[in-house]
Enzyme design. Structure first.
Site, PDB file in Angstrom:
ATOM      1  N   GLY A   8       0.831  -1.206   0.000  1.00 19.11           N
ATOM      2  CA  GLY A   8       0.000   0.000   0.000  1.00 19.11           C
ATOM      3  C   GLY A   8       0.860   1.248   0.000  1.00 19.11           C
ATOM      4  N   GLY A  11      -0.543   4.874  -0.968  1.00 17.49           N
ATOM      5  CA  GLY A  11      -1.679   5.432  -0.231  1.00 17.49           C
ATOM      6  C   GLY A  11      -1.270   6.623   0.625  1.00 17.49           C
ATOM      7  N   GLN A  12      -2.244   7.140   1.420  1.00 17.04           N
ATOM      8  CA  GLN A  12      -1.982   8.358   2.205  1.00 17.04           C
ATOM      9  C   GLN A  12      -0.816   8.155   3.171  1.00 17.04           C
ATOM     10  OE1 GLN A  12      -4.702   9.279   5.384  1.00 17.04           O
ATOM     11  NE2 GLN A  12      -4.098  11.435   5.479  1.00 17.04           N
ATOM     12  N   ILE A  35      -0.405  -1.988  -6.228  1.00 12.32           N
ATOM     13  CA  ILE A  35      -1.271  -2.825  -7.056  1.00 12.32           C
ATOM     14  C   ILE A  35      -1.388  -2.180  -8.435  1.00 12.32           C
ATOM     15  CG2 ILE A  35      -2.592  -3.919  -5.201  1.00 12.32           C
ATOM     16  CD1 ILE A  35      -4.816  -1.889  -5.677  1.00 12.32           C
ATOM     17  N   ASP A  54       0.028  -7.264  -4.276  1.00 15.10           N
ATOM     18  CA  ASP A  54      -1.420  -7.269  -4.018  1.00 15.10           C
ATOM     19  C   ASP A  54      -1.664  -8.153  -2.801  1.00 15.10           C
ATOM     20  OD1 ASP A  54      -4.384  -8.078  -6.029  1.00 15.10           O
ATOM     21  OD2 ASP A  54      -4.098  -7.796  -3.864  1.00 15.10           O
ATOM     22  N   TYR A 143     -15.376  -1.335   8.814  1.00 13.46           N
ATOM     23  CA  TYR A 143     -13.994  -0.894   9.037  1.00 13.46           C
ATOM     24  C   TYR A 143     -13.551  -1.282  10.444  1.00 13.46           C
ATOM     25  CZ  TYR A 143      -9.997   2.304   9.421  1.00 13.46           C
ATOM     26  OH  TYR A 143      -8.741   2.843   9.593  1.00 13.46           O
ATOM     27  N   LYS A 147     -10.774  -3.965  11.827  1.00 16.36           N
ATOM     28  CA  LYS A 147      -9.647  -3.515  12.651  1.00 16.36           C
ATOM     29  C   LYS A 147      -9.559  -4.296  13.965  1.00 16.36           C
ATOM     30  CE  LYS A 147      -7.663  -0.751   9.882  1.00 16.36           C
ATOM     31  NZ  LYS A 147      -6.386  -1.198   9.279  1.00 16.36           N
ATOM     32  N   ILE A 173      -5.540  10.878  10.449  1.00  7.71           N
ATOM     33  CA  ILE A 173      -4.206  11.378  10.114  1.00  7.71           C
ATOM     34  C   ILE A 173      -4.315  12.517   9.108  1.00  7.71           C
ATOM     35  CG2 ILE A 173      -1.978  10.788   9.077  1.00  7.71           C
ATOM     36  CD1 ILE A 173      -2.295   8.004  10.244  1.00  7.71           C
TER      37      ILE A 173
HETATM   38  C1  VAH Z   1     -11.006   7.003   8.430  1.00  9.31           C
HETATM   39  N1  VAH Z   1      -8.915   8.245   8.240  1.00  9.31           N
HETATM   40  O1  VAH Z   1     -11.559   8.075   8.652  1.00  9.31           O
HETATM   41  C2  VAH Z   1      -9.484   6.945   8.579  1.00  9.31           C
HETATM   42  C3  VAH Z   1      -9.091   6.592   9.982  1.00  9.31           C
HETATM   43  C4  VAH Z   1      -9.473   6.925  12.440  1.00  9.31           C
HETATM   44  C5  VAH Z   1      -9.799   7.398  11.048  1.00  9.31           C
HETATM   45  O2  VAH Z   1      -9.248   5.256  10.222  1.00  9.31           O
HETATM   46  O3  VAH Z   1     -11.603   5.999   8.111  1.00  9.31           O
END
Ligand code: VAH
Length: 317
Positions: A8, A11-12, A35, A54, A143, A147, A173
């Site tokens: 990754g 990515g950011q 990827i 990937d 999400y 996690k 972030i």
């Molecule tokens: C989001 N920037 O907003 C991410 C992050 C804690 C926030 O996981 O999904």
């Protein structure tokens, strides 16, 4: 000498983490995994090796690890909170099936693994203020589900197979290099772009909604410092609370206005983002990270705002 793979890397977080690791460990020792369709560009491409990695392709990961003699993997592949709600199965496929591939390769080839968790791993029933390191985690977003599972699976591989897995729970972030993609906290990045462009900012999160946030340099330092920490000092592994600042939209808006007096903001609340934000902590207790591996942020809202505005004025001129 460390040989590192970032999955990754475009990515950011990955785009800046790759450059920071190359600074610290040497360009040739840090492989930018990507990827097809999201190839590294510019300095990220020119400054060191890159390879297709990937996370959903176990063989691809294994062959890159073998080819570059990788001993440390930073696995940043994930769908962020808002996007994951519209693509829950893909979020699981990348976040968990992908993680399992990484952990199996790490077990077979002796790699350490960093796969970040998030404040998104907490839910509405978690204590919201000074959220403890060890507490209830019943998130209702996909999400968050990925996690919490990331934390449990990474700990499982450490406890059962001795794989050196470590992680932090990242807050929102804020960065000025690669924009975020599809998160609940993206407003805290977008607001700076609007201020520098002289545009009115339409805020999707309502006034008074506190969330933990962190400037990218502190986030990078947290990930690298943890991976370099003395393992005998770690009581926790997956994943450490880390914190640097907590604010609501009005607070960051007023801080920016100190530098851009004519800057305007209005609210147009996004129900999904608001529902997610309401379930996340207002502030975290990061005592364990400070005690076990010396975590200490360098930036606060004031110093981050000065740096963000300066960097974006340069980038957008
Ligand atoms: C989001 N920037 O907003 C991410 C992050 C804690 C926030 O996981 O999904």
């Amino acid at each position: 000498m460390k040989h590192i793979l970032i999955i990754g890397a475009t990515g950011q977080i990955g785009s800046e983490l790759t450059m920071e690791l190359r600074k610290r460990y040497g360009n040739a020792n840090v492989v930018a995994g990507y990827i097809p369709g999201a190839e590294p560009k510019g300095e990220l491409k020119e400054s060191g090796p890159s390879a297709i990695a990937d996370v959903t392709d176990a063989e691809a990961i294994a062959s890159v690890v073998k080819e570059y003699h990788i001993d440390t993997i930073y696995n940043l592949a994930a769908l962020l909170s808002v996007v994951a709600e519209s693509k829950p199965k893909l979020a699981w496929k990348i976040g968990i099936d992908g993680l399992w591939n990484v952990l199996e390769v790490a077990r077979e080839q002796g790699c350490a693994v960093f796969t970040p968790s998030s404040i998104g791993s907490f839910g509405a029933t978690t204590p919201h203020t000074q959220t403890p390191q060890d507490t209830i985690q019943r998130p209702r977003t996909m999400y968050g589900v990925t996690k919490v599972t990331t934390e449990l699976l990474s700990d499982y591989y450490f406890n059962k197979y001795g794989v050196d897995t470590r992680a932090v729970r990242f807050p929102g972030i804020i960065s000025n290099v690669t924009p975020p993609g599809g998160g609940t906290t993206d407003y805290a990045v977008d607001i700076y772009y609007s201020a520098v462009k002289g545009e009115k900012f339409v805020c999707p999160i309502k006034q008074g909604t506190l969330m933990d946030m962190m400037y990218m340099p502190d986030a990078l330092n947290a990930a690298i410092t943890l991976m370099e920490a003395d393992p005998t000092k770690l009581i926790h592994r997956n994943a450490f609370n880390i914190a640097s600042m907590s604010f609501d939209p009005e607070t960051i808006y007023q801080e920016i206005k100190k530098h851009v007096p004519q800057f305007e903001m209005v609210y147009d609340v996004d129900p999904l983002k608001q529902r997610i934000a309401d379930s996340w902590p207002d502030s975290l207790d990061d005592t364990c990270a400070r005690q076990e591996w010396g975590w200490k942020p360098a930036y606060n809202l004031e110093s981050m705002t000065v740096d963000m505005l300066e960097k974006l004025r340069e980038k957008l001129k």
